[in-house]
Design a protein around this motif. Structure first.
Motif, PDB file in Angstrom:
ATOM      1  N   ILE A   1       0.856  -1.187   0.000  1.00 33.37           N
ATOM      2  CA  ILE A   1       0.000   0.000   0.000  1.00 33.37           C
ATOM      3  C   ILE A   1       0.895   1.241   0.000  1.00 33.37           C
ATOM      4  N   LEU A   2       0.658   2.134  -0.958  1.00 38.21           N
ATOM      5  CA  LEU A   2       1.451   3.361  -1.090  1.00 38.21           C
ATOM      6  C   LEU A   2       0.537   4.563  -1.248  1.00 38.21           C
ATOM      7  N   PRO A   3       0.969   5.732  -0.788  1.00 38.68           N
ATOM      8  CA  PRO A   3       0.223   6.945  -1.118  1.00 38.68           C
ATOM      9  C   PRO A   3       0.402   7.239  -2.602  1.00 38.68           C
ATOM     10  N   GLY A   4      -0.692   7.573  -3.281  1.00 38.77           N
ATOM     11  CA  GLY A   4      -0.627   7.743  -4.723  1.00 38.77           C
ATOM     12  C   GLY A   4      -1.110   9.101  -5.191  1.00 38.77           C
ATOM     13  N   GLY A   5      -0.724   9.438  -6.415  1.00 31.69           N
ATOM     14  CA  GLY A   5      -1.060  10.718  -7.020  1.00 31.69           C
ATOM     15  C   GLY A   5       0.206  11.352  -7.556  1.00 31.69           C
ATOM     16  N   LYS A   6       0.102  12.020  -8.699  1.00 35.06           N
ATOM     17  CA  LYS A   6       1.301  12.532  -9.360  1.00 35.06           C
ATOM     18  C   LYS A   6       2.043  13.556  -8.494  1.00 35.06           C
ATOM     19  N   GLY A   7       1.320  14.481  -7.895  1.00 40.81           N
ATOM     20  CA  GLY A   7       1.982  15.466  -7.037  1.00 40.81           C
ATOM     21  C   GLY A   7       2.607  14.831  -5.814  1.00 40.81           C
ATOM     22  N   ILE A   8       1.955  13.802  -5.285  1.00 41.73           N
ATOM     23  CA  ILE A   8       2.499  13.081  -4.134  1.00 41.73           C
ATOM     24  C   ILE A   8       3.791  12.367  -4.520  1.00 41.73           C
ATOM     25  N   ASN A   9       3.825  11.769  -5.699  1.00 37.59           N
ATOM     26  CA  ASN A   9       5.069  11.136  -6.159  1.00 37.59           C
ATOM     27  C   ASN A   9       6.200  12.150  -6.250  1.00 37.59           C
ATOM     28  N   VAL A  10       5.897  13.334  -6.778  1.00 39.50           N
ATOM     29  CA  VAL A  10       6.917  14.387  -6.863  1.00 39.50           C
ATOM     30  C   VAL A  10       7.427  14.735  -5.475  1.00 39.50           C
ATOM     31  N   ALA A  11       6.514  14.880  -4.516  1.00 37.22           N
ATOM     32  CA  ALA A  11       6.906  15.236  -3.152  1.00 37.22           C
ATOM     33  C   ALA A  11       7.799  14.174  -2.523  1.00 37.22           C
ATOM     34  N   ILE A  12       7.483  12.894  -2.752  1.00 34.47           N
ATOM     35  CA  ILE A  12       8.280  11.813  -2.171  1.00 34.47           C
ATOM     36  C   ILE A  12       9.691  11.812  -2.745  1.00 34.47           C
ATOM     37  N   VAL A  13       9.810  11.971  -4.062  1.00 32.72           N
ATOM     38  CA  VAL A  13      11.135  11.978  -4.672  1.00 32.72           C
ATOM     39  C   VAL A  13      11.932  13.199  -4.200  1.00 32.72           C
ATOM     40  N   LEU A  14      11.297  14.346  -4.086  1.00 28.46           N
ATOM     41  CA  LEU A  14      11.986  15.530  -3.567  1.00 28.46           C
ATOM     42  C   LEU A  14      12.502  15.273  -2.153  1.00 28.46           C
ATOM     43  N   ALA A  15      11.700  14.609  -1.334  1.00 30.97           N
ATOM     44  CA  ALA A  15      12.134  14.269   0.020  1.00 30.97           C
ATOM     45  C   ALA A  15      13.326  13.322  -0.021  1.00 30.97           C
ATOM     46  N   ASN A  16      13.307  12.370  -0.956  1.00 35.12           N
ATOM     47  CA  ASN A  16      14.449  11.455  -1.105  1.00 35.12           C
ATOM     48  C   ASN A  16      15.728  12.211  -1.447  1.00 35.12           C
ATOM     49  N   PHE A  17      15.584  13.332  -2.146  1.00 39.99           N
ATOM     50  CA  PHE A  17      16.734  14.153  -2.517  1.00 39.99           C
ATOM     51  C   PHE A  17      17.134  15.152  -1.421  1.00 39.99           C
ATOM     52  N   GLY A  18      16.332  15.231  -0.357  1.00 39.09           N
ATOM     53  CA  GLY A  18      16.642  16.135   0.744  1.00 39.09           C
ATOM     54  C   GLY A  18      16.002  17.498   0.645  1.00 39.09           C
ATOM     55  N   HIS A  19      15.026  17.666  -0.253  1.00 41.42           N
ATOM     56  CA  HIS A  19      14.341  18.948  -0.403  1.00 41.42           C
ATOM     57  C   HIS A  19      13.042  18.955   0.391  1.00 41.42           C
ATOM     58  N   GLU A  20      12.769  20.052   1.056  1.00 39.28           N
ATOM     59  CA  GLU A  20      11.498  20.202   1.749  1.00 39.28           C
ATOM     60  C   GLU A  20      10.419  20.604   0.750  1.00 39.28           C
ATOM     61  N   SER A  21       9.233  20.057   0.942  1.00 37.91           N
ATOM     62  CA  SER A  21       8.093  20.461   0.129  1.00 37.91           C
ATOM     63  C   SER A  21       6.830  20.279   0.952  1.00 37.91           C
ATOM     64  N   THR A  22       5.745  20.856   0.479  1.00 43.44           N
ATOM     65  CA  THR A  22       4.450  20.702   1.132  1.00 43.44           C
ATOM     66  C   THR A  22       3.446  20.207   0.109  1.00 43.44           C
ATOM     67  N   ALA A  23       2.821  19.082   0.417  1.00 44.22           N
ATOM     68  CA  ALA A  23       1.821  18.511  -0.479  1.00 44.22           C
ATOM     69  C   ALA A  23       0.455  19.100  -0.146  1.00 44.22           C
ATOM     70  N   LEU A  24      -0.168  19.690  -1.154  1.00 39.61           N
ATOM     71  CA  LEU A  24      -1.496  20.278  -1.014  1.00 39.61           C
ATOM     72  C   LEU A  24      -2.504  19.457  -1.802  1.00 39.61           C
ATOM     73  N   GLY A  25      -3.784  19.666  -1.513  1.00 40.09           N
ATOM     74  CA  GLY A  25      -4.831  18.959  -2.226  1.00 40.09           C
ATOM     75  C   GLY A  25      -5.997  18.711  -1.294  1.00 40.09           C
ATOM     76  N   PHE A  26      -6.775  17.683  -1.589  1.00 39.55           N
ATOM     77  CA  PHE A  26      -7.998  17.397  -0.835  1.00 39.55           C
ATOM     78  C   PHE A  26      -7.965  15.968  -0.317  1.00 39.55           C
ATOM     79  N   MET A  27      -8.436  15.766   0.904  1.00 41.96           N
ATOM     80  CA  MET A  27      -8.494  14.428   1.486  1.00 41.96           C
ATOM     81  C   MET A  27      -9.774  14.308   2.292  1.00 41.96           C
ATOM     82  N   ALA A  28     -10.201  13.045   2.531  1.00 43.68           N
ATOM     83  CA  ALA A  28     -11.415  12.823   3.309  1.00 43.68           C
ATOM     84  C   ALA A  28     -11.379  11.449   3.962  1.00 43.68           C
ATOM     85  N   GLY A  29     -11.975  11.358   5.134  1.00 45.90           N
ATOM     86  CA  GLY A  29     -12.173  10.084   5.806  1.00 45.90           C
ATOM     87  C   GLY A  29     -10.905   9.414   6.285  1.00 45.90           C
TER      88      GLY A  29
END
Length: 302
Positions: free
Chosen positions: A33-61
């Motif tokens: 089980i992985l968190p999914g979504g194109k922007g989320i993938n970008v955020a994860i790879v940036l974190a792997n490179f040591g860059h801070e980022s903030t993932a925005l969007g909508f979530m529920a439940g």
């Protein structure tokens, strides 16, 4: 700061079923089980490179909370808008004799939720990068990309867009910093078939004439091309390796390009190299690329 927007994030339930058969009970032999979504993938790879980022969007439940939790485990910060109705989607990706995907609907996003997202975007400055990628759910207007880019334009932040066809074409007049179609998507825009780097470049120039600043075109096994905002063309072959999983490779390329820009003070040749190696490193792995995997490929490609 780098911000990513994922309108409809998901929990991706990835399973292996040997010889899946309809109408019968099938048992999994592998699951993740992985968190999914194109922007989320970008955020994860940036974190792997040591860059801070903030993932925005909508979530529920409860599924939305699990997406946030799993993002935290990857070292990512998030500030999702909590939607009252519905659930963040679960996408089932089944590998068997044939690959099958079942994607959930996602929550019902209201105007008040959209307003909260725009409030978050008020803080962006010319020092920030905003990545908007992926499809738009049915509960959002199909003009969301345009609305967001028009809204942040006075702040002069660098906007990166990874979208297809109509969504992409409608935002070019706002002069996004980077767009990343693949050669198939680029061909669909102009109703042509583009198989080689030489065939791709004239159409990258057309997108630049329409307003895009930097155009990065991924071509899977054919490598990639970049047309930078100064009109300079770059070509790279695909790094050699065994493709295991291409999901997230394009998002990794975007993250690598952004990372390369930040590290090199916008040396586009370096950013292009890091982007290409990031996409390939993810394709060569079951997971999204790590810093070490990308650096290994970059040393080979130099």
């Amino acid at each position: 700061m780098i911000y990513t927007v994922t309108f409809n994030p998901s929990l991706d339930y990835i399973i292996q079923v040997d010889h899946f058969t309809t109408g019968q009970i099938n048992k999994t032999t592998y699951e993740k089980i992985l968190p999914g979504g194109k922007g989320i993938n970008v955020a994860i790879v940036l974190a792997n490179f040591g860059h801070e980022s903030t993932a925005l969007g909508f979530m529920a439940g409860f599924t939305g909370k699990e997406i946030e939790h799993r993002l935290e485990n990857f070292g990512c910060s998030s500030s999702f808008i909590q939607v009252k109705e519905g659930l963040s989607r679960i996408n089932v990706k089944m590998k068997s004799d044939e690959e099958t995907e079942i994607n959930g609907m996602g929550p019902a996003i209201q105007q008040e939720d959209i307003d909260k997202l725009f409030d978050q975007l008020k803080v962006l400055t010319d020092q920030d990068v905003l990545v908007i990628s992926g499809s738009i759910p049915k509960t959002l207007p199909d003009t969301m990309y345009e609305q967001i880019i028009e809204y942040v334009q006075p702040n002069h932040c660098k906007v990166v867009v990874d979208a297809t066809n109509t969504l992409l074409m409608k935002v070019l007049r706002y002069h996004p910093f980077l767009i990343k179609p693949n050669n198939i998507e680029l061909g669909e825009i102009f109703d042509v078939t583009l198989n080689t780097q030489e065939e791709v470049l004239p159409y990258a120039h057309k997108l630049q004439e329409l307003g895009a600043r930097n155009i990065l075109v991924s071509m899977a096994g054919q490598g990639a091309v970049l047309l930078d905002e100064n009109g300079k063309e770059y070509r790279l072959p695909a790094p050699k390796g065994n493709v295991i999983n291409s999901v997230g490779a394009g998002d990794s390329m975007v993250a690598g390009f952004i990372s390369g820009c930040i590290e090199s003070n916008y040396d586009y040749e370096y950013a292009f190299l890091k982007g290409v190696c990031s996409g390939s490193a993810s394709a060569f792995s079951e997971n999204l690329c790590t810093k070490e995997e990308v650096e290994t490929l970059m040393n080979i490609m130099k």
